[in-house]
Design an enzyme around this catalytic site. Structure first.
Site, PDB file in Angstrom:
ATOM      1  CE  LYS A 143      10.295  17.616   3.528  1.00  0.00           C
ATOM      2  NZ  LYS A 143      11.324  18.109   4.431  1.00  0.00           N
ATOM      3  CD  GLU A 197      14.076  26.641   5.874  1.00  0.00           C
ATOM      4  OE1 GLU A 197      12.894  26.267   6.008  1.00  0.00           O
ATOM      5  OE2 GLU A 197      14.726  26.415   4.836  1.00  0.00           O
TER       6      GLU A 197
HETATM    7  N1  PXG Z   1      12.191  23.673   6.608  1.00  0.00           N
HETATM    8  C1  PXG Z   1      12.950  22.630   6.207  1.00  0.00           C
HETATM    9  C2  PXG Z   1      14.276  22.877   5.602  1.00  0.00           C
HETATM   10  C3  PXG Z   1      12.471  21.319   6.363  1.00  0.00           C
HETATM   11  O1  PXG Z   1      13.219  20.283   5.963  1.00  0.00           O
HETATM   12  C4  PXG Z   1      10.459  22.214   7.378  1.00  0.00           C
HETATM   13  C5  PXG Z   1      10.975  23.493   7.170  1.00  0.00           C
HETATM   14  C6  PXG Z   1       9.098  22.069   7.970  1.00  0.00           C
HETATM   15  O2  PXG Z   1       8.141  21.734   6.966  1.00  0.00           O
HETATM   16  P1  PXG Z   1       6.810  20.941   7.308  1.00  0.00           P
HETATM   17  O3  PXG Z   1       6.088  20.868   6.009  1.00  0.00           O
HETATM   18  O4  PXG Z   1       7.222  19.594   7.830  1.00  0.00           O
HETATM   19  O5  PXG Z   1       6.073  21.745   8.308  1.00  0.00           O
HETATM   20  C7  PXG Z   1      11.207  21.099   6.973  1.00  0.00           C
HETATM   21  C8  PXG Z   1      10.723  19.693   7.173  1.00  0.00           C
HETATM   22  C9  PXG Z   1      14.179  16.676  11.303  1.00  0.00           C
HETATM   23  C10 PXG Z   1      13.608  16.698   9.905  1.00  0.00           C
HETATM   24  O6  PXG Z   1      14.717  15.640  11.731  1.00  0.00           O
HETATM   25  C11 PXG Z   1      12.883  17.794   9.478  1.00  0.00           C
HETATM   26  C12 PXG Z   1      12.363  17.853   8.187  1.00  0.00           C
HETATM   27  C13 PXG Z   1      12.577  16.811   7.331  1.00  0.00           C
HETATM   28  C14 PXG Z   1      13.278  15.706   7.767  1.00  0.00           C
HETATM   29  C15 PXG Z   1      13.797  15.630   9.062  1.00  0.00           C
HETATM   30  O7  PXG Z   1      14.110  17.716  11.964  1.00  0.00           O
HETATM   31  N2  PXG Z   1      11.703  18.963   7.824  1.00  0.00           N
END
Ligand code: PXG
Length: 276
Positions: free
Chosen positions: A133, A166
């Site tokens: 991340k 995703e």
């Molecule tokens: N896939 C990706 C590529 C992510 O960045 C998720 C899945 C979901 O993971 P969690 O652990 O949060 O259930 C993420 C997380 C936005 C935004 O504005 C989203 C994320 C990070 C920053 C901003 O949609 N995602």
């Protein structure tokens, strides 16, 4: 923040997005573990222990007087010179933002989202690790731009083999005609979302069959239900994909049940911010 910070100059850093519900930080330990694993991968030393990071995270929420919050933790390589060399950055920068977030309007949670599949592909896992991340989210931004250009709010991403992986910042689930819940397996090249894993646990407790299995656009188009999960997105229904109606064109019963169960679970579980 310094303009010489390599997080700003090169995206050299890592981040997490975490939520607090009802005065409790949801899955704080899991989010911090993922942050420290991402940092370890890029040889970035976070100048606080996980325990200390936990404390300052709670303090950030307290100082902003929040009970429901979105917390963004960013650790970057820190200020260096204009060259790439991370060895010239002696001190990592640590930022914790405790704020709110709303990435989709409330009505989308009730009516469901229309989405497209993006032309932009997931960067292959053997060249760019999707579990990392990092502050390099340009591919995800390109996906979001494609959605906007198509007049919808979210787009789904395929990997270079054509399997659905995703969304721009969320994981995907579908319900097939047997009533099974399917989601792409981590080895395909996804960020293994903490929301995703929570929804899998809840679904199994509810007696649903959950399979982590690859699927293509075809399975998407003929799915009976579809929804996305993420810390920012929470659980949100999808009712149309590339103009093909999903199921009856309204959020399905399994999706609605899991939205409710997730909401209830999140309200009751987490690290207390203000004491129990
Ligand atoms: N896939 C990706 C590529 C992510 O960045 C998720 C899945 C979901 O993971 P969690 O652990 O949060 O259930 C993420 C997380 C936005 C935004 O504005 C989203 C994320 C990070 C920053 C901003 O949609 N995602």
């Amino acid at each position: 923040m310094s303009v010489f910070d390599h997080g700003f100059l090169y995206g050299d850093g890592v981040f997490e997005g975490t939520r607090a519900y009802n005065g409790r930080i949801f899955k704080l330990q899991e989010h911090l573990e993922r942050l420290y694993e991402s940092a370890h991968h890029i040889l970035l030393d976070i100048p606080l222990s996980i325990e200390e990071m936990k404390e300052v995270t709670l303090e950030a929420v307290r100082r902003n007087n929040l009970r429901d919050s979105y917390i963004r933790t960013v650790v970057s390589r820190g200020p260096g010179d204009l060259g790439l060399d991370p060895a010239k950055c002696p001190r990592a920068s640590v930022v914790i933002i405790a704020d709110k977030i709303s990435i989709f309007p409330q009505e989308c949670y009730e009516r469901g989202l229309e989405v497209i599949t993006a032309v932009t592909r997931q960067r292959p896992a053997d060249t760019f690790e999707p579990r990392l991340k990092s502050l390099n989210y340009l591919n995800n931004i390109l996906v979001k731009l494609e959605a906007a250009h198509a007049g919808v709010m979210e787009a789904l991403v395929l990997n270079t083999q054509g399997y659905v992986v995703e969304g721009s910042g969320c994981n995907i689930f579908i319900v097939n005609k047997k009533g099974e819940l399917l989601t792409p397996p981590p080895y395909l090249g996804i960020l293994e979302g903490i929301t995703r894993n929570t929804v899998i646990d809840i679904a199994r407790q509810e007696g649903l069959t959950v399979r982590e299995t690859p699927f293509t656009r075809h399975e998407l188009y003929i799915s009976r239900e579809c929804f996305l999960t993420g810390t920012a997105a929470e659980v949100i229904p999808v009712v149309s994909i590339d103009r093909r109606t999903v199921g009856d064109g309204v959020p399905g019963p399994i999706t609605r049940e899991l939205m409710k169960k997730f909401h209830d679970y999140a309200q009751e579980n987490g690290t207390p911010v203000y004491g129990d």
